[in-house]
Write a protein that holds these residues in place. Structure first.
Motif, PDB file in Angstrom:
ATOM      1  N   LEU A 150      33.647  48.680  20.213  1.00  0.00           N
ATOM      2  CA  LEU A 150      32.260  48.527  19.562  1.00  0.00           C
ATOM      3  C   LEU A 150      32.345  48.901  18.001  1.00  0.00           C
ATOM      4  O   LEU A 150      31.618  48.009  17.241  1.00  0.00           O
ATOM      5  N   GLU A 151      33.168  49.995  17.759  1.00  0.00           N
ATOM      6  CA  GLU A 151      33.309  50.191  16.416  1.00  0.00           C
ATOM      7  C   GLU A 151      34.058  48.980  15.688  1.00  0.00           C
ATOM      8  O   GLU A 151      33.784  48.620  14.412  1.00  0.00           O
ATOM      9  N   HIS A 152      35.129  48.424  16.336  1.00  0.00           N
ATOM     10  CA  HIS A 152      35.581  47.145  15.728  1.00  0.00           C
ATOM     11  C   HIS A 152      34.819  46.122  15.370  1.00  0.00           C
ATOM     12  O   HIS A 152      34.713  45.155  14.459  1.00  0.00           O
ATOM     13  N   ARG A 153      34.077  45.744  16.394  1.00  0.00           N
ATOM     14  CA  ARG A 153      32.980  44.896  16.344  1.00  0.00           C
ATOM     15  C   ARG A 153      31.992  44.849  15.254  1.00  0.00           C
ATOM     16  O   ARG A 153      31.512  43.900  14.616  1.00  0.00           O
ATOM     17  N   LEU A 154      31.463  45.988  14.938  1.00  0.00           N
ATOM     18  CA  LEU A 154      30.533  46.238  14.012  1.00  0.00           C
ATOM     19  C   LEU A 154      31.212  46.282  12.750  1.00  0.00           C
ATOM     20  O   LEU A 154      30.594  45.850  11.692  1.00  0.00           O
ATOM     21  N   ASP A 155      32.418  46.660  12.643  1.00  0.00           N
ATOM     22  CA  ASP A 155      33.062  46.666  11.365  1.00  0.00           C
ATOM     23  C   ASP A 155      33.447  44.794  10.846  1.00  0.00           C
ATOM     24  O   ASP A 155      33.248  44.549   9.704  1.00  0.00           O
ATOM     25  N   GLN A 170      31.462  42.776  11.977  1.00  0.00           N
ATOM     26  CA  GLN A 170      30.079  41.991  11.790  1.00  0.00           C
ATOM     27  C   GLN A 170      29.716  42.255  10.487  1.00  0.00           C
ATOM     28  O   GLN A 170      29.280  41.423   9.515  1.00  0.00           O
ATOM     29  N   TYR A 171      29.871  43.694   9.975  1.00  0.00           N
ATOM     30  CA  TYR A 171      29.300  44.096   8.779  1.00  0.00           C
ATOM     31  C   TYR A 171      30.285  43.207   7.585  1.00  0.00           C
ATOM     32  O   TYR A 171      29.640  42.655   6.437  1.00  0.00           O
TER      33      TYR A 171
END
Length: 235
Positions: A59-64, A66-67
């Protein structure tokens, strides 16, 4: 006395004697069983903890991703909106439109170089997995970990453009990727600033319907059959 009864009494006395001399505590078998159950519980908890850590990292990698992808896309869109035309690329015959890069001409009066017009290129560096912005030989990295950068060129009607001169809109898509995370696709459509479709003309005003009354005829609301003489009006 029955022999079976004698044997049973002797067995009971032997059991009581053995239990009387037994020390208090757990046997080796009980300790082994308890250790095995504790190991199973610890393994189950460790597996659950590892799964939670992996889900949190994904989840952290996906949010990163996406940002950074959206930040790069916003930067590209902001400059595309000031462009007046797409510059044909000789490396992409016959139309001069490349799907992995695009070159735009930004006119004077832009917020980046003021009165100085310039050409800007956005392209994908497959080796470095990043989106680059190039102006006058200088290169800026807009986003990393980008697997794919694609551009679709459309005309004013939204159809694929035949050449660079017909491009009025571009569709940009970024595919970002991070370890232990599925690919993330971010895309948008942008209209070139000076190639916006002209506003549709307003409909012409409605013409007044001609009156069935001939000029000079008096107003009469009574219905007259066809061919019948008109009634005389008092003067």
């Amino acid at each position: 006395m029955d022999r079976s009864v004698v044997v049973r009494h002797r067995y009971q006395r032997a059991v009581r004697a053995s239990l009387a001399g037994r020390p208090a505590g757990l046997t080796v078998l009980e300790v082994v069983l308890a250790a095995g159950l504790a190991a199973l519980a610890a393994a189950a908890w460790a597996g659950f903890l590892v799964a939670m850590l992996r889900a949190s990292a994904a989840l952290e990698h996906r949010l990163d991703a996406q940002y950074h992808a959206r930040r790069a896309l916003d930067r590209v869109v902001e400059e595309v909106r000031w462009a007046e035309a797409v510059v044909p690329d000789a490396g992409c015959p016959p139309a001069g439109l490349c799907t992995d890069r695009m070159t735009l001409r930004v006119p004077a009066g832009n917020p980046y170089r003021g009165l100085e017009p310039y050409d800007v290129r956005f392209q994908h560096n497959a080796r470095q997995q990043q989106v680059e912005r190039r102006v006058a030989g200088g290169t800026n990295n807009l986003a990393g970990a980008i697997e794919r950068f694609t551009v679709a060129y459309l005309d004013a009607d939204g159809h694929p453009a035949a050449d660079a001169a017909a491009v009025a809109r571009v569709r940009i898509a970024l595919v970002a990727a991070r370890p232990a995370a599925p690919p993330l696709v971010v895309e948008t459509d942008v209209l070139l600033r000076n190639r916006r479709p002209p506003p549709s003309p307003s409909p012409p005003p409605a013409r007044p319907r001609p009156s069935p009354r001939a000029p000079g005829d008096p107003l009469d609301d009574r219905w007259t059959p066809p061919g019948a003489p008109r009634p005389l009006q008092p003067r």
